[in-house]
Design a protein around this motif. Structure first.
Motif, PDB file in Angstrom:
ATOM      1  N   ARG A  99       1.837 122.880   8.525  1.00 39.55           N
ATOM      2  CA  ARG A  99       2.845 121.989   7.943  1.00 39.55           C
ATOM      3  C   ARG A  99       4.243 122.402   8.390  1.00 39.55           C
ATOM      4  O   ARG A  99       5.020 122.993   7.627  1.00 39.55           O
ATOM      5  CB  ARG A  99       2.766 122.025   6.408  1.00 39.55           C
ATOM      6  N   PRO A 100       4.625 122.086   9.631  1.00 41.12           N
ATOM      7  CA  PRO A 100       5.987 122.418  10.072  1.00 41.12           C
ATOM      8  C   PRO A 100       7.068 121.803   9.204  1.00 41.12           C
ATOM      9  O   PRO A 100       8.197 122.322   9.155  1.00 41.12           O
ATOM     10  CB  PRO A 100       6.027 121.843  11.497  1.00 41.12           C
ATOM     11  N   ASP A 101       6.738 120.713   8.497  1.00 43.57           N
ATOM     12  CA  ASP A 101       7.733 120.085   7.626  1.00 43.57           C
ATOM     13  C   ASP A 101       8.077 120.936   6.417  1.00 43.57           C
ATOM     14  O   ASP A 101       9.025 120.621   5.679  1.00 43.57           O
ATOM     15  CB  ASP A 101       7.233 118.709   7.157  1.00 43.57           C
ATOM     16  N   THR A 102       7.337 122.035   6.199  1.00 41.52           N
ATOM     17  CA  THR A 102       7.616 122.913   5.053  1.00 41.52           C
ATOM     18  C   THR A 102       8.318 124.201   5.459  1.00 41.52           C
ATOM     19  O   THR A 102       8.549 125.063   4.611  1.00 41.52           O
ATOM     20  CB  THR A 102       6.318 123.277   4.317  1.00 41.52           C
ATOM     21  N   HIS A 103       8.665 124.362   6.728  1.00 40.03           N
ATOM     22  CA  HIS A 103       9.228 125.632   7.172  1.00 40.03           C
ATOM     23  C   HIS A 103      10.571 125.918   6.498  1.00 40.03           C
ATOM     24  O   HIS A 103      10.873 127.077   6.183  1.00 40.03           O
ATOM     25  CB  HIS A 103       9.380 125.643   8.687  1.00 40.03           C
TER      26      HIS A 103
ATOM     27  N   GLN B 107      10.418 118.738  -3.788  1.00 45.80           N
ATOM     28  CA  GLN B 107      11.593 118.027  -3.292  1.00 45.80           C
ATOM     29  C   GLN B 107      12.265 117.208  -4.393  1.00 45.80           C
ATOM     30  O   GLN B 107      13.498 117.147  -4.464  1.00 45.80           O
ATOM     31  CB  GLN B 107      11.194 117.135  -2.117  1.00 45.80           C
TER      32      GLN B 107
END
Length: 363
Positions: A201-205, A180
């Motif tokens: 890690r849904p934050d990395t989709h 990021q």
């Protein structure tokens, strides 16, 4: 009639898994990984059964060309990029996309005389230390590529996680933060999540997810199976019993006598061995399924045969034997013998027959 060693591929289960992955990452495009013959499942057949997927990922040029020759027209991404500048002509001719992961590749692409620009995925090394542009060089390489007539914009930026299957590790968070910080001002789509990160890690989709093992109904997370994530195993490895023998107490079975029967019993001899891709390490550790009962593999795994302690069970010549698939997850075998499901699936020998079907998956 005896069944020879056979791989059965359930394409209905494959399609179920694809739809489940779309539910897990509803706002992301899906790059389905087909490298290593679709993890042993049959690359062309798998690709043909997924008409709605956004793109396919393969490791090398020969895999991409096999898909194109087989009639696959969807976008195809070369995950290892090109190996030599001479391959760029074929990349253009076959309408392929490339991952740039080394400065030498970037220089070759910039210097090439291409008739058509190439879609590029620019890989950042955030900690895997295998492939990827170093953080100190990344923005400069991005700017040079995006300004080139050989690159079709917009570019896609990607990285690969080294520890996303380990839910106790802080390494993934560190990699995310680095990605990021480097890409914050760069205009592009992002791709971070492999199979394990799709789950954990849904934050990395981000814009693109890159499932491989999950697509085939197998979990990359230790202690989990695909069923835990509402996924169905696509591959079943089966064979049949070719002999049943009485064994006396104290008799040793197989090469080197690695198993000695503690009591009078019966063993089934099954047509499957390391020559078919069944791991030699499974001897005296693994189980198989016959007539919905689990039985222990005893003695050494031979090139063409294994032996199974069936005791007094009503097992007879010709009965089907399941090595992995529904009701006997490949993850369990991998755990018992100290390997990973990826290796077991990919190592199935080409001597086995493969059968593709849309049969319903049983519980």
């Amino acid at each position: 009639m005896h069944r020879q060693p056979q791989v059965q591929i359930n394409l209905q289960a494959l399609q179920h898994n694809y739809l489940q992955l779309k539910k897990l990452a509803p706002n992301s495009k899906l790059l389905a990984l087909l490298k290593a013959d679709a993890y042993g499942h049959g690359m062309l057949e798998v690709a043909s059964a997924l008409p709605d997927v956004d793109a396919f990922g393969v490791a090398r040029l020969d895999e991409a060309l096999a898909l194109r020759t087989g009639g696959i027209v969807k976008p195809i991404v070369l995950l290892e990029g090109f190996f030599h500048a001479d391959e760029l002509e074929q990349v253009v001719a076959s309408n392929l996309q490339i991952v740039i992961h080394h400065i030498d590749q970037a220089e070759a692409l910039l210097a090439a005389n291409l008739s058509t620009p190439v879609p590029v995925w620019l890989k950042l090394d955030t900690g895997m230390h295998r492939l990827g542009i170093l953080p100190s060089d990344y923005v400069d390489v991005y700017e040079r590529l995006i300004a080139s007539d050989n690159v079709q914009g917009p570019m896609r930026l990607m990285t690969h996680f080294a520890n996303s299957d380990d839910l106790t590790s802080d390494a993934t968070a560190t990699q995310i933060a680095l990605f990021q910080s480097i890409t914050v001002d760069l205009v592009a789509e992002h791709s971070l999540a492999n199979s394990a990160a799709v789950l954990s890690r849904p934050d990395t989709h981000a814009d693109w997810v890159r499932p491989g093992l999950l697509l085939y109904g197998v979990s990359p997370l230790q202690g989990h199976t695909g069923r835990d994530h509402n996924l169905l195993p696509v591959m079943s490895l089966v064979s049949s019993v070719i002999a049943v023998r009485d064994v006396a107490a104290g008799d040793a079975v197989g090469y080197s006598g690695s198993w000695t029967s503690p009591k009078a019993t019966r063993v089934a001899v099954v047509a499957m061995g390391y020559g078919d891709g069944y791991p030699r390490a499974a001897g005296n550790k693994a189980e198989v399924l016959i007539n919905n009962q689990r039985f222990a593999v005893v003695g050494r795994v031979s090139m063409d045969m294994i032996t199974v302690d069936i005791g007094a069970a009503a097992v007879q010549v010709g009965d089907e034997v399941l090595f992995w698939g529904p009701n006997l997850p490949v993850e369990l075998l991998a755990e018992k013998i100290g390997t990973i499901p990826y290796e077991l699936l990919c190592n199935i020998s080409s001597r086995r027959r493969i059968k593709f079907n849309y049969a319903n998956q049983t519980e």
